[in-house]
Enzyme design. Structure first.
Site, PDB file in Angstrom:
ATOM      1  N   TYR A  16     -11.981  15.142   0.690  1.00 62.99           N
ATOM      2  CA  TYR A  16     -13.034  14.422  -0.019  1.00 62.99           C
ATOM      3  C   TYR A  16     -14.299  15.274  -0.099  1.00 62.99           C
ATOM      4  CZ  TYR A  16     -10.446  10.008   0.676  1.00 62.99           C
ATOM      5  OH  TYR A  16      -9.513   9.015   0.664  1.00 62.99           O
ATOM      6  N   GLN A  33       0.392   4.572  -1.304  1.00 64.28           N
ATOM      7  CA  GLN A  33      -0.053   5.938  -1.085  1.00 64.28           C
ATOM      8  C   GLN A  33      -0.012   6.236   0.415  1.00 64.28           C
ATOM      9  OE1 GLN A  33      -4.093   6.903  -2.251  1.00 64.28           O
ATOM     10  NE2 GLN A  33      -3.557   9.005  -2.746  1.00 64.28           N
ATOM     11  N   GLU A  50      -9.108  13.551  -4.346  1.00 61.11           N
ATOM     12  CA  GLU A  50     -10.250  12.948  -3.638  1.00 61.11           C
ATOM     13  C   GLU A  50     -11.542  13.750  -3.771  1.00 61.11           C
ATOM     14  OE1 GLU A  50     -10.174   9.987  -2.814  1.00 61.11           O
ATOM     15  OE2 GLU A  50      -8.027   9.554  -2.644  1.00 61.11           O
ATOM     16  N   GLY A  93     -10.683   1.382   2.621  1.00 57.98           N
ATOM     17  CA  GLY A  93     -11.847   0.800   1.971  1.00 57.98           C
ATOM     18  C   GLY A  93     -11.459   0.311   0.585  1.00 57.98           C
ATOM     19  N   GLY A  94     -10.715   1.143  -0.099  1.00 57.17           N
ATOM     20  CA  GLY A  94     -10.249   0.773  -1.422  1.00 57.17           C
ATOM     21  C   GLY A  94      -9.031   1.588  -1.785  1.00 57.17           C
ATOM     22  N   MET A  95      -8.258   1.078  -2.727  1.00 55.16           N
ATOM     23  CA  MET A  95      -7.089   1.802  -3.231  1.00 55.16           C
ATOM     24  C   MET A  95      -7.055   1.614  -4.739  1.00 55.16           C
ATOM     25  SD  MET A  95      -4.465   3.689  -2.666  1.00 55.16           S
ATOM     26  CE  MET A  95      -3.577   4.316  -4.102  1.00 55.16           C
ATOM     27  N   GLU A  96      -6.995   2.757  -5.417  1.00 54.86           N
ATOM     28  CA  GLU A  96      -7.196   2.809  -6.863  1.00 54.86           C
ATOM     29  C   GLU A  96      -5.979   2.392  -7.675  1.00 54.86           C
ATOM     30  OE1 GLU A  96      -7.001   5.268  -4.667  1.00 54.86           O
ATOM     31  OE2 GLU A  96      -6.072   7.085  -5.468  1.00 54.86           O
ATOM     32  N   ASN A  97      -5.312   1.315  -7.311  1.00 55.41           N
ATOM     33  CA  ASN A  97      -4.128   0.914  -8.064  1.00 55.41           C
ATOM     34  C   ASN A  97      -4.531   0.652  -9.517  1.00 55.41           C
ATOM     35  OD1 ASN A  97      -2.361   1.054  -5.790  1.00 55.41           O
ATOM     36  ND2 ASN A  97      -3.343  -0.807  -5.036  1.00 55.41           N
ATOM     37  N   HIS A 118     -16.045   4.679  -6.568  1.00 53.16           N
ATOM     38  CA  HIS A 118     -15.052   5.678  -6.153  1.00 53.16           C
ATOM     39  C   HIS A 118     -13.667   5.325  -6.721  1.00 53.16           C
ATOM     40  CE1 HIS A 118     -13.186   8.581  -3.288  1.00 53.16           C
ATOM     41  NE2 HIS A 118     -12.189   7.737  -3.403  1.00 53.16           N
ATOM     42  N   GLU A 119     -13.255   4.087  -6.514  1.00 47.48           N
ATOM     43  CA  GLU A 119     -11.910   3.702  -6.992  1.00 47.48           C
ATOM     44  C   GLU A 119     -11.840   3.750  -8.518  1.00 47.48           C
ATOM     45  OE1 GLU A 119     -10.033   3.956  -4.648  1.00 47.48           O
ATOM     46  OE2 GLU A 119     -11.441   3.556  -3.022  1.00 47.48           O
ATOM     47  N   GLN A 142       0.899  -1.168   0.000  1.00 50.94           N
ATOM     48  CA  GLN A 142       0.000   0.000   0.000  1.00 50.94           C
ATOM     49  C   GLN A 142       0.932   1.211   0.000  1.00 50.94           C
ATOM     50  OE1 GLN A 142      -3.208   1.090  -0.261  1.00 50.94           O
ATOM     51  NE2 GLN A 142      -2.286   3.100   0.040  1.00 50.94           N
ATOM     52  N   MET A 186      -9.045   1.383   8.624  1.00 49.08           N
ATOM     53  CA  MET A 186      -8.902   2.515   9.554  1.00 49.08           C
ATOM     54  C   MET A 186     -10.194   3.273   9.766  1.00 49.08           C
ATOM     55  SD  MET A 186      -5.143   4.082   8.978  1.00 49.08           S
ATOM     56  CE  MET A 186      -5.095   4.106   7.207  1.00 49.08           C
ATOM     57  N   HIS A 245     -11.203   7.194  -9.800  1.00 47.58           N
ATOM     58  CA  HIS A 245      -9.792   7.597  -9.736  1.00 47.58           C
ATOM     59  C   HIS A 245      -9.043   7.289 -11.036  1.00 47.58           C
ATOM     60  CE1 HIS A 245      -9.054   9.192  -5.767  1.00 47.58           C
ATOM     61  NE2 HIS A 245      -9.563   8.135  -5.145  1.00 47.58           N
ATOM     62  N   ASP A 291      -0.182  10.651   6.306  1.00 50.71           N
ATOM     63  CA  ASP A 291      -1.075   9.666   6.947  1.00 50.71           C
ATOM     64  C   ASP A 291      -1.747  10.263   8.188  1.00 50.71           C
ATOM     65  OD1 ASP A 291      -0.486   7.695   5.109  1.00 50.71           O
ATOM     66  OD2 ASP A 291       1.121   6.845   6.330  1.00 50.71           O
TER      67      ASP A 291
HETATM   68  N1  BES Z   1      -6.850   6.732  -2.451  1.00 46.74           N
HETATM   69  C1  BES Z   1      -7.745   6.466  -1.390  1.00 46.74           C
HETATM   70  C2  BES Z   1      -7.131   5.700  -0.264  1.00 46.74           C
HETATM   71  C3  BES Z   1      -5.914   6.357   0.331  1.00 46.74           C
HETATM   72  C4  BES Z   1      -5.883   7.719   0.588  1.00 46.74           C
HETATM   73  C5  BES Z   1      -4.814   5.611   0.638  1.00 46.74           C
HETATM   74  C6  BES Z   1      -4.750   8.299   1.126  1.00 46.74           C
HETATM   75  C7  BES Z   1      -3.691   6.190   1.176  1.00 46.74           C
HETATM   76  C8  BES Z   1      -3.650   7.542   1.420  1.00 46.74           C
HETATM   77  C9  BES Z   1      -8.998   5.722  -1.874  1.00 46.74           C
HETATM   78  O1  BES Z   1      -9.405   6.096  -3.139  1.00 46.74           O
HETATM   79  C10 BES Z   1     -10.133   6.089  -0.962  1.00 46.74           C
HETATM   80  O2  BES Z   1     -10.469   7.231  -0.902  1.00 46.74           O
HETATM   81  N2  BES Z   1     -10.716   5.112  -0.279  1.00 46.74           N
HETATM   82  C11 BES Z   1     -11.839   5.325   0.606  1.00 46.74           C
HETATM   83  C12 BES Z   1     -13.094   4.836  -0.012  1.00 46.74           C
HETATM   84  C13 BES Z   1     -14.017   5.842  -0.494  1.00 46.74           C
HETATM   85  C14 BES Z   1     -15.353   5.333  -0.936  1.00 46.74           C
HETATM   86  C15 BES Z   1     -14.053   7.177   0.104  1.00 46.74           C
HETATM   87  C16 BES Z   1     -11.614   4.505   1.853  1.00 46.74           C
HETATM   88  O3  BES Z   1     -10.592   3.839   1.942  1.00 46.74           O
HETATM   89  O4  BES Z   1     -12.456   4.540   2.731  1.00 46.74           O
HETATM   90 ZN    ZN Z   2     -10.213   8.074  -3.184  1.00 47.91          ZN
END
Ligand code: BES
Ligand code: ZN
Length: 583
Positions: free
Chosen positions: A374, A128, A307, A257-261, A284-285, A126, A537, A288, A366
């Site tokens: 967002y 990002q 975001e 929740g997700g990561m847009e790799n 969402h992903e 991971q 998280m 991205h 972080d």
């Molecule tokens: N890119 C983010 C996750 C992220 C942000 C990882 C910053 C590391 C550092 C991902 O697109 C994201 O926003 N995930 C959200 C889900 C969403 C529906 C808002 C999440 O993880 O909750």
């Molecule tokens: Zn995102």
């Protein structure tokens, strides 16, 4: 000069343009034994600074095989260690041989017991925001995109996956060598891979889902709508640029929740609710793929451009796929969270983090992470949309993406572009207030819908036993319920609707927070179970915070953290520890 507060990248140095990466995955020592060849944009000489964290560098050579002198500087907090190379005249490429640290911040090494199958270990990355440097020495800033080739040596019983185009697998005794390439240049934070016992199911012409065999069928059912999402995304933003959109369902410790790799979105298994109620995370992903992966924030201080745009697109997709009423409910849930986050930041003296354009020198991205980029970002874009009308806004969005395609974007460049494309609109909506002001401007848009009104009309009364609400409606209603509630009210609520055993994590966690804030202790075993079973998280932080907020449950918070921290992802562990340390 440094171009990113979170990178040693210096704009006087050559640009790394592509990477050839070979790594042997060693589960016994929890390290990658790796060689990275970095190709430069033009023959160079003199200094080249790279980002690293925890890497043990064996040797550096140039493209003629000559040794390249280097200094690996002591680690600085947040940034890591500067790897300072001195390139001989005419250097076109450098090869770095190194090992990663067992506690590399981008990597989580899982014991078999931490997986669904329980028989094989698992590894995932991971990267990002600034963790790629713990895996590869690079110019780890979105302002230096790279293409790459990769070769991973993994145990033959396992399968490697990479966010890249797959080229093949060769088995050699007890190991397998797998190959990929990434033809589109990506920001380094999108470098991603996983190794485990993985199976796949086809979802559509451009998509398949990967997961451990025990959950792959459930995942295929949950995400069956992905083709419709791709269609909605392309209708909004234009052709999908990454060829494939595959999904990898991660083990429960995945911290997001997700990561847009690119080509391979990573998602938490908590999306597998059995009712397709969490698929907006996939939307969402997917969004991205345009906002973030195609047009990328220049550094973490402009994170809202990733975001905020993506939340905006996510809600537009929800509108198409699930209707305007559901989109309004989702907006209202987001707004509640945003208002609470803004109030907390301001109360804690972190008002600066409620701006869209943030100043993160000396701040770990972080630690700065929140819903502000967002949802305040989304509301700003929504304000622009309402000021010019949807039709003009959609043309503007397309032209923004076309203009900055495969580039890095700052807030300044965004504002300049917007002024040119939609003259006068920034002044009309007081964009400076949105971008550099703290909190939310008065008159920030609010979603409206009949279903939203119906949820509001329920008030705080105990809903009738035959109340039929969607999970999104329950989620909103629970989030809005004032707290504390009397414990007998909590008991009646749970007896009637069974929130403690809900299969939907959003609903369950909204309920557990309410119950904890109300001192309703019968939920404690379930809180303890969730904190041990899930590493996302978004759930860990509010649950630990709720435990910390009452003197009676503070000790339990520390006790549960001590027990479960070894199973958390390094990022989640650090973030929760920070929360506990602040008390
Ligand atoms: N890119 C983010 C996750 C992220 C942000 C990882 C910053 C590391 C550092 C991902 O697109 C994201 O926003 N995930 C959200 C889900 C969403 C529906 C808002 C999440 O993880 O909750
Ligand atoms: Zn995102």
């Amino acid at each position: 000069m440094r171009i990113d507060p979170h990178s040693y990248t210096d704009d006087r140095h050559a640009h790394v343009r592509s990477l050839d990466w070979e790594a042997r995955v060693d589960f016994a020592t929890r390290t990658l034994d790796a060689v990275a060849t970095l190709h430069l944009d033009a023959p160079a000489a003199g200094p080249l600074d790279l980002d690293t964290r925890g890497l043990a560098v064996d040797r550096v050579t140039d493209d003629r095989g000559a040794a390249v002198p280097f200094v690996l500087h002591p680690a600085e907090a947040i940034l890591g260690s500067r790897l300072a190379l001195t390139l001989p005249e005419g250097t076109r490429a450098v090869t770095v041989a190194y090992r990663t640290a067992a506690d590399a911040s981008a990597l989580q090494w899982l014991d078999p017991a931490q997986t669904a199958g329980g028989a094989q270990p698992y590894l995932f990355s991971q990267c990002q925001a600034i963790h790629a440097r713990s895996v590869v020495p690079l110019q780890d800033t979105p302002q230096r995109r790279v293409t790459f080739t990769a070769k991973l040596t993994v145990p033959a019983a396992l399968r490697g996956l990479m966010a890249a185009a797959f080229d093949g697998r060769d088995e050699r005794g007890d190991v397998a060598v797998e190959r990929w390439h990434m033809p589109q240049p990506i920001a380094p934070y999108l470098f991603a891979f996983a190794v485990g016992d993985l199976a796949s199911r086809e979802l559509g012409a451009r998509s398949r889902v990967w997961a451990e065999p025990a959950v792959v069928d459930a995942a295929a059912w949950e995400f069956a709508g992905v083709d419709a999402m791709l269609a909605a995304g392309e209708a909004l933003f234009g052709p999908y640029a990454w060829d494939r959109f595959d999904i990898l369902v991660m083990p429960p410790s995945f911290p997001y929740g997700g990561m847009e790799n690119p080509r391979l979105t990573f998602v938490t298994p908590t999306l597998l609710a059995g009712d397709r109620s969490q698929v907006r995370v996939i939307s969402h992903e997917l969004a991205h793929a345009w906002s973030g992966n195609l047009v990328t924030n220049a550094h973490a201080g402009h994170f809202w451009l990733n975001e905020g745009w993506t939340r905006y697109a996510e809600l537009r997709m929800v509108e198409v796929l699930e209707g305007a009423d559901t989109a309004a409910l989702v907006s209202a849930i987001c707004r509640k969270d945003l208002d609470e986050t803004v109030a907390r930041f301001i109360a804690e003296g972190h008002g600066g983090l409620t701006r869209l354009r943030t100043h993160l020198e000396g701040v770990d991205p972080d630690e700065a992470f929140s819903v502000v980029p967002y949802d305040k970002g989304e509301l700003f874009l929504r304000t622009l949309e309402q000021a010019v009308g949807r039709a003009r806004f959609d043309v503007f969005a397309r032209s923004y993406l076309d203009t900055f395609r495969f580039g890095a974007i700052t807030t300044e460049a965004f504002l300049e572009f917007t002024e040119r494309a939609l003259p006068g609109v920034l002044a009309r909506v007081d964009a400076v207030r949105w971008v550099d002001g703290e909190g939310l401007p008065d008159g920030a848009p609010r979603a409206r819908s009949a279903r939203l009104d119906a949820v509001a009309a329920m008030g705080d009364a105990l809903p009738p036993a035959d109340a039929r609400l969607s999970t999104t409606e329950w989620n909103l209603w629970l989030e809005r319920l004032p707290r504390p509630q009397p414990t007998d009210y909590c008991a009646a609520l749970d007896a009637r609707f069974g929130f403690t055993s809900s299969g939907n994590m959003e609903v369950k966690v909204a309920w557990l927070r309410l119950a904890l804030a109300s001192g309703y202790d019968p939920v404690l075993p379930e809180v303890a179970r969730v904190l041990g079973a899930v590493g996302r998280m978004k759930y860990l932080v509010p649950l630990y915070s709720a435990l910390l907020a009452r003197p009676e449950t503070r000790a339990l918070a520390s006790e549960l953290f001590a027990r479960h921290a070894p199973g958390y992802h390094p990022i989640a562990r650090a973030v929760v520890r920070g929360r506990l340390d602040r008390g």
